[in-house]
Design a protein around this motif. Structure first.
Motif, PDB file in Angstrom:
ATOM      1  N   PHE A 179       9.407  12.284 -15.707  1.00  0.00           N
ATOM      2  CA  PHE A 179       9.903  13.140 -14.638  1.00  0.00           C
ATOM      3  C   PHE A 179      10.923  14.133 -15.172  1.00  0.00           C
ATOM      4  N   THR A 209      15.222  13.864  -7.794  1.00  0.00           N
ATOM      5  CA  THR A 209      14.065  14.741  -7.633  1.00  0.00           C
ATOM      6  C   THR A 209      13.938  15.138  -6.171  1.00  0.00           C
ATOM      7  N   LYS A 263      15.166   3.269  -3.982  1.00  0.00           N
ATOM      8  CA  LYS A 263      15.289   4.733  -3.983  1.00  0.00           C
ATOM      9  C   LYS A 263      16.399   5.141  -3.030  1.00  0.00           C
ATOM     10  N   GLN A 269       5.869   6.853  -8.206  1.00  0.00           N
ATOM     11  CA  GLN A 269       6.526   7.403  -9.394  1.00  0.00           C
ATOM     12  C   GLN A 269       5.696   7.154 -10.647  1.00  0.00           C
TER      13      GLN A 269
END
Length: 456
Positions: free
Chosen positions: A122, A133, A192, A391
């Motif tokens: 990423f 992100t 997250k 992800q």
């Protein structure tokens, strides 16, 4: 390979064009293995402007060589179907007991007591201060009746040692990810944290929330964001589909000495409720049965235009698409075994094959095609499931597109699964600019956000 060429390598597939934006170290040579490994270990290739003296995000790969013992995980003693809130709370305490300490503050490389890691590939999308992100933006009135402006949302994800072992089975060799027959062990956990630009003046329950400075602007400029939501995903054989997905939200009205004590459970979900449609919801008063939604939280959103957190009462987070549901979105994680370049005919076919959020949620057939229960299968036949972990899926896509774009001779030798046979996979069908993809595909006014609107 010159310095500029390498810097562009790291993020050309995402449409960035300025070498001045790069932050990845230069590799020792231009050989495929050297360059691939350097990008794998790059924390962020995004620019930074005005906060150069701040501590930077550091990618951290702590991949155990053997499966960690998961027998003592605290949530295993709680029945998630009968006590969803208690189940979620046990996970929250587990995730925050060390990572949330002020001297660590989610810099997992500083956590010397536990092993956590990040997902690879990423570097083109992670901003350089916290590794966040871009997420879906929140429309006016989606978060609160006083919210008059769009809010930008960014997030950072981490994984516990059980999940890190699974990631390590894929990325043992940074030049040759192996996804064949992949699945995470039971006990794998993803966390997250989602932050928003929404202000307490428009979203009052954000008052006193945790604040981070985030380099979220395209030029690397920073903005202040506040923690709004925390998501959990846990591999647990007690789930009919193998996973539980849950969401917390920050609420300033709750008691507690820390922001984490003021996180309230929003919902927990273990299935997509395929039979819950507009017809059954509106005409038969059907409700979601394969999940739990906190009624106190649901009530505060019911008066807003979105009405429900997830479609027709399914569990979902405040930041998430109200036409979707947590587990339904995540079950789309897969590996095509090949590059799927943005704006290419292959991508058009992939989008047609992979069930997506219904454009019209009142179209029962379209909704049923999306809201499925697939267990451990892949959402598209003849592809490799990546076990509900987006992800991993998005990182794999980034790797495969980079290999095809920069080292096409290595594309076939860097996959251990059969590439999906798209009908138009020929050199002639490669787009003239395979790098064309916006850095923030979820922002206001884009096609993906416009398609997120309710049509009735």
């Amino acid at each position: 390979m010159n310095r500029t060429a390498f810097f562009l390598l790291g993020f050309s597939i995402f449409g960035w064009t300025s070498a001045a934006q790069a932050a990845c170290p230069e590799p020792e040579n231009k050989e495929f293995a050297t360059v691939a490994t350097a990008l794998f270990n790059c924390s962020s290739a995004r620019p930074l402007k005005g906060a150069e003296q701040e501590r930077k995000f550091q990618i951290h790969y702590d991949f155990p060589q053997t499966t960690p013992d998961s027998s003592g995980l605290p949530w295993l003693t709680i029945d998630p179907l009968r006590e969803p809130a208690s189940y979620m709370q046990a996970i929250l305490i587990y995730a925050t007991k060390s990572n949330a300490k002020p001297d660590i503050d989610w810099r997992i490389e500083d956590n010397k007591v536990e092993s956590w890691c990040h997902a690879p590939w990423f570097q083109a999308l992670r901003e350089p201060l916290h590794g966040m992100t871009s997420e879906r933006w929140s429309r006016p009135l989606e978060l609160h009746k006083l919210q008059k402006d769009w809010a930008r949302n960014w997030a950072v994800g981490i994984y516990n040692d059980v999940a890190c072992y699974g990631l390590g089975t894929i990325w043992k060799d940074p030049t040759f990810p192996k996804t064949k027959d992949f699945s995470f062990p039971d006990g794998a956990l993803g966390i997250k944290m989602l932050f928003t630009t929404a202000m307490p003046s428009q979203v009052p329950y954000l008052t006193g929330s945790k604040e981070w400075t985030v380099a979220a602007a395209d030029d690397g400029s920073t903005m202040t964001m506040r923690m709004l939501q925390m998501d959990i995903s846990v591999k647990d054989k007690r789930s009919p589909n193998g996973w539980f997905f849950g969401t917390f939200m920050y609420d300033a009205t709750q008691p507690g000495d820390t922001v984490y004590e003021r996180l309230v459970p929003v919902g927990l979900i273990w299935g997509s409720d395929p039979d819950l449609s507009a017809t059954t919801y509106l005409e038969k008063a059907a409700i979601a049965k394969e999940g739990w939604v906190n009624p106190a939280v649901a009530a505060r959103f019911y008066a807003l235009p979105r009405q429900n957190l997830g479609l027709f009462g399914r569990a979902n987070g405040p930041v998430d698409n109200p036409k979707s549901a947590c587990i339904t979105c995540h079950q789309r994680a897969l590996d095509w075994g090949r590059a799927v370049l943005p704006k290419s005919p292959d991508e058009e076919q992939a989008n047609a094959l992979l069930p997506d959020v219904p454009y019209d949620p009142f179209d029962d057939a379209a909704a049923k095609a999306y809201f499925r229960n697939i267990g451990q299968d892949s959402p598209v036949p003849n592809t490799q499931s990546l076990d509900y972990t987006l992800q991993v899926s998005k990182g794999m896509t980034a790797f495969r597109n980079w290999v095809f774009t920069e080292f096409p001779d290595h594309a076939a030798s860097t996959t251990d699964i059969t590439p999906y046979p798209f009908k138009s996979s020929t050199a002639e069908n490669t787009p003239a600019n395979p790098a064309a993809l916006a850095t923030d595909e979820f922002k206001a006014g884009t096609t993906i956000m416009n398609n997120d609107l309710f049509t009735k």
